[in-house]
Structure formats: C-alpha cells, structure tokens
Design a protein around this motif. Structure first.
Motif, short mmCIF file in Angstrom:
data_model
loop_
_atom_site.label_atom_id
_atom_site.label_comp_id
_atom_site.label_asym_id
_atom_site.label_seq_id
_atom_site.Cartn_x
_atom_site.Cartn_y
_atom_site.Cartn_z
N GLY A 181 27.89 64.15 33.23
CA GLY A 181 29.12 63.61 32.97
C GLY A 181 30.08 63.47 34.05
N LEU A 182 29.72 64.16 35.17
CA LEU A 182 30.59 64.29 36.30
C LEU A 182 29.73 62.92 37.13
CD1 LEU A 182 31.02 67.75 37.24
CD2 LEU A 182 32.93 66.22 36.91
N ALA A 183 28.67 62.88 37.09
CA ALA A 183 27.93 61.93 37.87
C ALA A 183 28.09 60.42 37.03
CB ALA A 183 26.23 62.05 37.69
N ALA A 184 28.48 60.38 35.94
CA ALA A 184 29.04 59.27 35.58
C ALA A 184 30.28 58.73 35.94
CB ALA A 184 28.94 59.33 33.86
N VAL A 185 31.36 59.87 35.96
CA VAL A 185 32.49 59.55 36.65
C VAL A 185 32.46 58.88 37.93
CG1 VAL A 185 34.56 60.52 37.26
CG2 VAL A 185 33.86 61.02 35.09
N ALA A 186 31.56 59.55 38.83
CA ALA A 186 31.36 59.14 40.15
C ALA A 186 30.81 57.93 40.26
CB ALA A 186 30.33 60.10 40.82
N ALA A 187 29.76 57.45 39.44
CA ALA A 187 29.18 56.16 39.37
C ALA A 187 30.30 55.07 39.06
CB ALA A 187 28.12 56.08 38.42
N GLU A 188 30.77 55.08 38.03
CA GLU A 188 31.88 54.29 37.68
C GLU A 188 33.03 53.96 38.80
OE1 GLU A 188 33.60 54.66 33.66
OE2 GLU A 188 31.90 55.67 33.06
N ALA A 189 33.48 55.24 39.41
CA ALA A 189 34.39 55.16 40.45
C ALA A 189 33.67 54.24 41.58
CB ALA A 189 34.89 56.43 41.03
N ALA A 190 32.41 54.52 42.04
CA ALA A 190 31.76 53.90 42.94
C ALA A 190 31.79 52.40 42.71
CB ALA A 190 30.57 54.38 43.31
N ALA A 191 31.61 51.89 41.37
CA ALA A 191 31.54 50.43 41.20
C ALA A 191 33.01 49.70 41.06
CB ALA A 191 31.02 50.50 39.71
N LEU A 192 34.05 50.60 41.24
CA LEU A 192 35.22 49.76 40.94
C LEU A 192 35.46 49.04 42.23
CD1 LEU A 192 37.65 52.70 39.68
CD2 LEU A 192 37.03 50.49 38.27
N ALA A 193 35.99 47.83 42.18
CA ALA A 193 36.38 46.94 43.09
C ALA A 193 38.04 46.78 43.52
CB ALA A 193 35.98 45.34 42.79
N SER A 194 38.28 46.63 44.52
CA SER A 194 39.64 46.42 45.12
C SER A 194 40.35 45.39 44.29
CB SER A 194 39.90 46.12 46.47
OG SER A 194 39.48 47.25 47.36
N PRO A 195 41.62 45.26 43.85
CA PRO A 195 42.43 44.29 43.22
C PRO A 195 42.27 43.00 44.00
CG PRO A 195 43.81 45.94 43.78
CD PRO A 195 42.35 46.57 44.04
N ALA A 196 42.41 41.88 42.90
CA ALA A 196 42.17 40.71 43.63
C ALA A 196 43.34 40.61 44.78
CB ALA A 196 42.64 39.51 42.52
N ALA A 197 44.50 41.17 44.60
CA ALA A 197 45.45 41.00 45.60
C ALA A 197 45.35 42.01 46.81
CB ALA A 197 46.81 41.12 44.98
N TRP A 198 44.43 42.69 46.80
CA TRP A 198 44.38 43.68 47.83
C TRP A 198 44.33 43.26 49.22
CZ3 TRP A 198 45.44 48.86 48.21
CH2 TRP A 198 44.73 49.56 49.04
N PRO A 199 45.14 43.39 49.91
CA PRO A 199 45.54 42.76 51.22
C PRO A 199 44.36 43.25 52.41
CG PRO A 199 46.97 44.62 51.47
CD PRO A 199 46.39 44.68 49.95
N HIS A 200 43.66 43.98 52.03
CA HIS A 200 42.90 44.66 53.44
C HIS A 200 41.34 44.20 53.16
CE1 HIS A 200 45.95 47.03 54.60
NE2 HIS A 200 46.37 47.87 53.32
N PHE A 201 40.89 44.13 54.56
CA PHE A 201 39.32 43.72 54.75
C PHE A 201 38.52 44.98 54.26
CE2 PHE A 201 35.57 43.19 57.26
CZ PHE A 201 35.11 41.99 56.96
N GLU A 202 37.26 44.94 53.56
CA GLU A 202 36.71 45.95 53.25
C GLU A 202 35.10 45.71 53.13
OE1 GLU A 202 37.94 48.76 52.43
OE2 GLU A 202 40.18 48.72 51.76
N GLN A 203 34.75 44.65 54.02
CA GLN A 203 33.27 44.44 54.03
C GLN A 203 32.59 45.29 54.87
OE1 GLN A 203 32.27 42.09 52.00
NE2 GLN A 203 34.32 42.08 51.19
N SER A 204 31.11 45.45 55.00
CA SER A 204 30.33 46.13 55.56
C SER A 204 29.30 45.49 56.44
CB SER A 204 29.81 47.21 54.82
OG SER A 204 30.88 48.07 54.37
#
Length: 445
Positions: A49-72
């Motif tokens: 269950g904890l791993a599922a929470v971690a995986a879902e959090a990792a998959a979350l994207a920044s909102p469309a209006a997010w002003p910051h560059f996040e590429q790698s």
C-alpha cells in the motif's frame, strides 16, 4: 552527508520512501492532499500500500500553470540556458587549485561535528555559550561538554584540537571518485563511466539516499541513464551538488564546460533541480578562479542553470536580500520560511544557505564556511562547497594556518585504492588532468 557510524538505509523504508515521494510531488506543484491522507491511513505493515502511494505520487505532473522549469534531459536543460560567454584565462592556478582542495576538506571538517540533528537555533545557542558565534574555525568541544550538543554521528574527534588529518567523508570521497573518472577517461567521460566507477570504487554502505538508490538499481541491472529515475524520491536532494566541485577544478574560468561535465555525473542519480544543483556548484567553483567578488560568482552561476527553475528562484531570492541590505540572519530566516517542509538535505534550500554564506562571507574563507555551517542544514556538505569556492577565490596562501595545519596534508579516503592520501598529491593529480585537457580538444562548453 553521512548518516552516522551505522548507516540508516532510508531507501529501503517503505513509509519514508512514500512520504518523500509525496513531498517531492508537492514541491513541483502537484496537488497531494488526498495522497497525504492516504499515507496517514496506510499502516507500516502494508508495504504494498505504501509503494502504491509512492508510485502515484511519482506519476503526478506539475499543474499546467506551474511557472518552473522541471526538465532533466541534456538537450532541454542546456537549451534553456542563456549564452555562456567565452572561457576566461586564469592566474595563480597552482595556488588556487591547492586552495580549492584544502578549502573543501576544511569546510567538510568544520561542518562534520554538527551534521544530523543540530538545528540552526541549537547551533547558535551552543556557539554563543562558548563565545564562538559566529563560527570562524573548527567546532569547539571543550572537555566535559555533552556530546548531545553535536550531531548524531559522534564526531567529537573532528572538533578543534582533536583533528589529526582529514577524516573520511562522502563529500570528499566523491571529489576523489570524480578525479579518478577524469584521470581514466578525460573530459569526454560518460554517465556509464560514472556508474562503472561507483561500482568499482565505492562501498555500498558509504553512499546514501539518491546515490544508494541508483547504486542498487545498477546492481539490479538498470542502465546508467535510467538508474536515477527508478523508485528514487531523493533525486532532488543534495547528492549531485556535493559531487560537482571537481568539475570546476578541471575547468577553471569556464563555468559552462564545468556544468556540462557535472551534468553527466549528476544524471546517474538525480533529476530536475538535483541536476541543476550540480551544474550550479560546478559553475560556481569554476568561476571562483576568475571572480572579482562573491557576488560576481553568484550572478554568473545563474547563467548555468535553467532561469525559471526553483533553484534559480532561490538563488535570486537570496541575492535580492543581499542587495536590499538584509543581514545574514534575516536572509536565512527567509530561506527557512520558503521551505518549511523541505528535507534538510534537499538541493534548493541548501543552495539558498550556500548562496547566503558566499555573499555575506565576503570572500573570507573562515567567515564563508562558518556561515554555511551555522545555517544548520547539510552542514558538512555545503561547508565543503563553501570552502572550495573560498579556497579557489583566495588561494592556498590565504587560508588560515589554524585550519590548514591540523590536516597534516593527509586525508583518509574510503575510495578503493586510495586509503590515506596526501592532499598535495590530489592537487598535483588534478593539475595533471587539467594539463592533459588543455592539450586536447575540449568538449563543447
């Protein structure tokens, strides 16, 4: 960034991994309230269950209006940067290089006794009681003092009057690993070469957080370009930044080249601001060899990280406080207010504290390192980078003798094949890499 005499493997703790991944999602602007509540309800006895929470959090994207560059990816990161400008000719290279190496080890030792546990408030209280605030040398620890005043690693032996040579620490060992990579492969090394060097030279239990995750992923068969992105909530923590100084050592006066070298190293274990922190530190150190002032280096460093990144915003905020005339205490208060839930080993808040140390330290080696340490974050790590910058800026001849002499020109390395090494030999080996690079066609800078 050591975690005590018996390393705690937080990279295997399902709850810590999930909480760290949720926090990382929050830092990139994702909505995580529902995940935080799920995490609270999920028992520690439910690793799936904890791993599922971690995986879902990792998959979350920044909102469309997010002003910051996040590429790698390398093309996007360097494509986002302004033009670099030409490399600048350096002077007094041997003295400045020795200053950088000694400064790094000095800064690491000044911060090491206060790592893991002490806060900025407790450090200030302790040092004031001893009449040693602000800190300008190795941490005092008079006979009879309570070891609980120091960090949880039990580092009384690296306090003032007890130092007899440099003591093994990952912050310096990574600098030596970087040197070994450059000695073997030159400036054209690849991320895969960094992976090979880690597996050959570093004991697993002497790497931590993002590096330990990447190391484990490599052993499990991951390719070097993927190892840092698999189940790794620590990929924006400070590990890549602490590995970056050596790339500034070998590219003095050419911060963009230093940043490009640092990228290849950082990508093994980090992403987004974790990578940008490495670019920033390498550029800072490279620029120290030609800087007219700390502010000159800080402003130039912003040319080598994505201008809309969270890291760039933090460096600019601290610089604005400096130009406004705030004092150091107010500037670091503001760093803490901007990052109330951020890990003490995150890249962004530590970069803010390091920027403040450079600016308010005004080029003085002892003041610059002391301010980095008493900020109370990753004390030995940013103390080391502050010392490397100030040592390169001022040169070895300007280093305080009471900081140099206890080192006895020695450092005890945990890197396989090194052992007890002469610091002056490390300087000579780095100079040889620089000389070889000067004879070859340099990679694009």
């Amino acid at each position: 960034m050591t975690e005590g005499t018996r390393p705690v493997d937080l990279s295997r703790d399902p709850r810590h991994l999930a909480a760290s991944e949720v926090q990382r999602a929050a830092e990139r602007g994702a909505e995580v309230l529902a995940l935080r509540r799920r995490l609270e309800r999920t028992p520690s006895a439910d690793p799936a269950g904890l791993a599922a929470v971690a995986a879902e959090a990792a998959a979350l994207a920044s909102p469309a209006a997010w002003p910051h560059f996040e590429q790698s990816d390398e093309e996007s990161v360097f494509g986002a940067l302004p033009a670099a400008g030409p490399a600048r000719e350096t002077q007094d290279d041997d003295d400045r290089l020795a200053g950088a190496w000694y400064g790094r080890i000095i800064g690491n030792l000044m911060g090491k006794p206060l790592e893991i546990g002490p806060t900025r408030t407790s450090i200030r209280r302790y040092l004031r009681r001893l009449g040693e605030y602000p800190l300008r040398g190795y941490v005092p620890f008079p006979d009879g003092e309570d070891p609980a005043e120091l960090g949880r690693g039990g580092f009384e032996r690296v306090t003032r009057g007890r130092i007899d040579g440099g003591v093994r620490d990952d912050d310096v060992d990574y600098t030596i690993v970087g040197l070994r990579i450059l000695e073997q492969h030159g400036l054209g090394f690849r991320t895969a070469d960094v992976a090979d060097a880690w597996l050959a030279l570093l004991p697993f239990h002497q790497v931590y957080t993002a590096e330990r995750v990447a190391y484990r992923n490599l052993v499990s068969g991951a390719e070097p370009d993927a190892a840092g992105a698999i189940a790794n909530p620590f990929q924006e923590w400070i590990g890549a930044l602490i590995r970056a100084d050596v790339f500034g050592f070998v590219a003095p006066g050419d911060p963009r080249l230093a940043a490009r070298l640092a990228y290849r190293d950082a990508f093994l274990s980090h992403r987004a601001n974790g990578i940008y922190g490495a670019l920033w530190a390498a550029a800072l150190i490279s620029h120290a060899f030609v800087a007219s002032s700390p502010e000159d280096s800080v402003l130039d460093s912003l040319r080598h990280i994505p201008p809309t990144s969270r890291l760039a915003a933090e460096v600019r905020a601290v610089h604005e406080a400096f130009t406004r005339g705030d004092d150091w205490e107010a500037a670091v208060d503001a760093v803490e207010r901007r990052h109330p839930e951020t890990s003490w080993v995150h890249t962004v808040n530590n970069a803010g504290a390091l920027t403040a140390a450079l600016l308010w330290g005004d080029g003085d080696v002892a003041d610059t390192v002391g301010l980095a340490v008493q900020a109370g974050l990753d004390t030995d790590s940013i103390g080391a980078t502050a010392g490397a910058w100030a040592g390169a800026f001022r040169g070895f001849a300007a280093l305080p003798r009471d900081l140099v002499e206890p080192l006895r020109d020695t450092y005890d390395s945990g890197v396989f094949g090194e052992g007890r090494v002469s610091i002056s030999a490390l300087v000579s080996r780095t100079a040889a890499v620089r000389a070889q690079a000067a004879r070859e066609e340099r990679p694009e800078g």
